[in-house]
Write an enzyme that holds these catalytic residues in place. Structure first.
Site, PDB file in Angstrom:
ATOM      1  N   SER A 124       0.837  -1.197   0.000  1.00  0.00           N
ATOM      2  CA  SER A 124       0.000   0.000   0.000  1.00  0.00           C
ATOM      3  C   SER A 124       0.871   1.245   0.000  1.00  0.00           C
ATOM      4  O   SER A 124       1.990   1.236   0.538  1.00  0.00           O
ATOM      5  CB  SER A 124      -0.858  -0.020   1.267  1.00  0.00           C
ATOM      6  N   TYR A 149      -1.601  -1.211  10.933  1.00  0.00           N
ATOM      7  CA  TYR A 149      -1.895  -1.727   9.588  1.00  0.00           C
ATOM      8  C   TYR A 149      -0.737  -1.403   8.640  1.00  0.00           C
ATOM      9  O   TYR A 149      -0.214  -2.270   7.938  1.00  0.00           O
ATOM     10  CB  TYR A 149      -3.206  -1.126   9.046  1.00  0.00           C
ATOM     11  N   LYS A 153       2.190  -3.841   6.502  1.00  0.00           N
ATOM     12  CA  LYS A 153       2.537  -3.795   5.074  1.00  0.00           C
ATOM     13  C   LYS A 153       4.050  -3.637   4.928  1.00  0.00           C
ATOM     14  O   LYS A 153       4.694  -4.325   4.141  1.00  0.00           O
ATOM     15  CB  LYS A 153       1.809  -2.634   4.375  1.00  0.00           C
TER      16      LYS A 153
END
Ligand code: NAD
Ligand code: UD1
Length: 338
Positions: A124, A149, A153
Site C-alpha cells: 500500500s 496496519y 505492510k
C-alpha cells in the site's frame, strides 16, 4: 497456468479473479471469509462464466494450506489476504500483526515446500507515510508508518524481500496500491464494507443511496488547490489488470521488484464530490469537519516505472470510477447481504 489468490473473495481479489479468468488462467481462491462473502464466487461466475475453485482456509493455518497445495498445482500466488482497516488496527494491533504477518510466513513456508516460486504481494502507499514530495516514486523513503496496519505492510515487504535474497529461485513483486475505488461495470461485484465506511468513495455512495445523511469532509485548510485532501484514486479494474501484468513479470524474473499502482493524478475530496454528482446526477450533501487525525495533505503516485517495466497504465478516469461505484451501490444497497 494456475494462480492462487489468498483473500480472493475480497474487493480487489474478486476483481482480479475476473480479470485472470478472462485471460485464460485457472484461479484458486483461499479465504477465511472474515471480511467477505461466499456469494462473491457466484458473482464471479456470472461475469466470467467460470467459478473459481474455493477453499475456506485461514492463511495462518499451515496444515490446511499444505493440504490445498498438495491438491492444486499452483504456479503463482497473489497474496491479498489481510486485515485492512487503519482505525481497527490501532484498537486490535496484535490481531493485525498476527494475521497479516503469520499468513505471509505460513504461505512462504508452504510455497517453498511445494516449489512454488512466484508471489505478488498487496502492499500500500501507506508504507510511504507522509511523503516529502509528490508524486511519489518507488524510491521514496518507506517505513514511516503511523498505524499498525501500515507497519504490517512495511514488515511484509521486508520479510518478502529477505526471503527472495536468501532464495535465488524466488520471485517477489510488491505492488503498492494507491486508493482503489469503483467496481466491475456489471455491478455484480464491488466493495462491501461492514458498518460505517471509513474510506471516501463508499461513504459518498452510501450518502447518495440514502443510507447515510451527509458526508463529512475532513478539513478544508490543507495546502492543496481547494484546501481538501488530495489522493490518487484508481479504478479497481485497472488495479486487477496490474496484477495480470505483475504475474507475467514475476514468471520471467527472480528477486524482488516494487511497483506503484496508481494513476499519477491527484484529486481532492471536493473534486470527487463534484465528479460523482456530475457522473451520476445524484447530489451528495456535505459539511466541512475537523481534519482526521493521521491524514496527510497530498498523496499521489509516479506510476512511470509500472508503465515502463510492466507495460501497465491505468485506463479508467474519474467519471468511470464514480459511475461504476454508484452502479454497484445502487444495485446492491447492502453489499452482498442485500
Ligand atoms: P478485503 O478485506 O475486501 O479482502 C481481503 C480478504 O482477505 C477478505 O476476503 C478477508 O476475508 C480475507 N482474509 C483476511 N485475513 C485472512 C486470513 N488470515 N486467511 C484467509 N483470508 C483472509 O480487502 P481488499 O480491499 O480487497 O484488499 C486486499 C489487499 O490489498 C489487502 O491486503 C489490503 O490490505 C491491500 N490494500 C487494500 C487497499 C484498499 O484500499 N482496498 C489499499 C492498499 C492495499
Ligand atoms: C486510507 C488509509 C490507508 C489505505 C487507504 C486505501 C487512513 C489514515 N489511511 O487512506 O492506509 O491504504 O485508505 O484504503 O485511513 N475523507 C473525508 N471524509 C470521509 C472519508 C475520507 O473527507 O468520510 C477524506 C480523507 O480525509 C482523505 C480522502 O478523503 O483526504 C481519502 O480518504 P480515504 O478514502 O479514507 O483514504 P486515505 O486516507 O487516503
Amino acid at each position: 497456468m494456475k494462480i492462487l489468490l489468498t483473500g480472493g473473495a475480497g474487493y480487489i481479489g474478486s476483481h482480479t479473479a475476473v480479470e485472470l479468468i478472462g485471460l485464460g488462467y485457472d484461479v484458486v481462491i483461499v479465504d477465511n471469509l472474515r471480511n467477505s462473502s461466499e456469494k462473491v464466487l457466484d458473482r464471479i461466475e456470472m461475469i466470467s462464466g467460470k467459478k473459481p475453485v474455493f477453499y475456506k482456509i485461514d492463511c495462518c493455518d499451515r496444515t490446511a494450506l499444505e493440504q490445498m497445495f498438495s491438491k492444486e498445482n499452483i504456479d503463482a500466488v497473489i497474496h491479498f489476504a489481510g486485515l485492512k482497516a487503519v482505525g481497527e488496527s490501532c484498537s486490535i494491533p496484535i490481531e493485525y500483526y498476527r494475521n497479516n504477518i503469520d499468513s505471509t510466513l505460513a504461505l512462504l513456508d508452504v510455497m517453498k515446500k511445494n516449489n512454488v516460486n512466484n508471489i505478488i504481494f498487496s502492499s500500500s502507499a501507506t508504507v510511504y507515510g507522509a511523503p516529502d514530495t509528490v508524486p511519489i516514486k518507488e524510491t521514496a523513503p518507506v517505513g514511516r508508518c503511523t498505524n499498525p496496519y501500515g507497519w504490517t505492510k512495511y514488515m511484509n515487504e521486508v520479510i518478502l524481500t529477505d526471503a527472495a535474497k536468501a532464495d535465488p529461485e524466488l520471485s517477489v513483486v510488491l505492488l503498492r496500491y494507491f486508493n482503489p475505488v469503483g467496481a466491475h461495470k456489471s455491478g455484480f461485484i464491488g466493495e462491501s464494507p461492514s458498518g460505517i465506511p471509513n474510506n471516501l468513495m463508499p461513504y459518498i455512495t452510501q450518502v447518495a443511496v440514502g443510507k447515510l445523511k451527509q458526508l463529512s469532509i475532513f478539513g478544508n485548510d490543507y495546502n492543496t488547490h481547494d484546501g481538501t485532501g488530495v489522493r490518487d484514486y484508481i479504478h479497481v479494474v485497472d488495479l486487477a489488470k496490474g496484477h495480470a501484468s505483475a504475474i507475467e513479470y514475476a514468471m520471467k524474473h527472480k528477486g524482488t521488484e516494487v511497483f506503484n499502482l496508481g494513476t499519477s493524478v491527484g484529486y481532492s475530496v471536493l473534486d470527487i464530490v463534484k465528479a460523482f454528482e456530475e457522473a451520476t446526477g445524484v447530489k451528495v450533501p456535505y459539511r466541512i469537519a475537523e481534519r482526521r487525525p493521521g491524514d496527510i495533505a497530498e498523496c499521489y503516485s509516479d506510476a512511470q516505472k509500472s508503465k515502463e517495466i510492466l507495460g501497465w497504465t491505468a485506463q479508467y478516469n474519474l467519471v468511470d470510477m464514480c459511475r461504476d461505484s454508484w452502479n454497484w451501490q445502487r444495485k446492491n444497497p447492502n453489499g452482498y447481504e442485500g
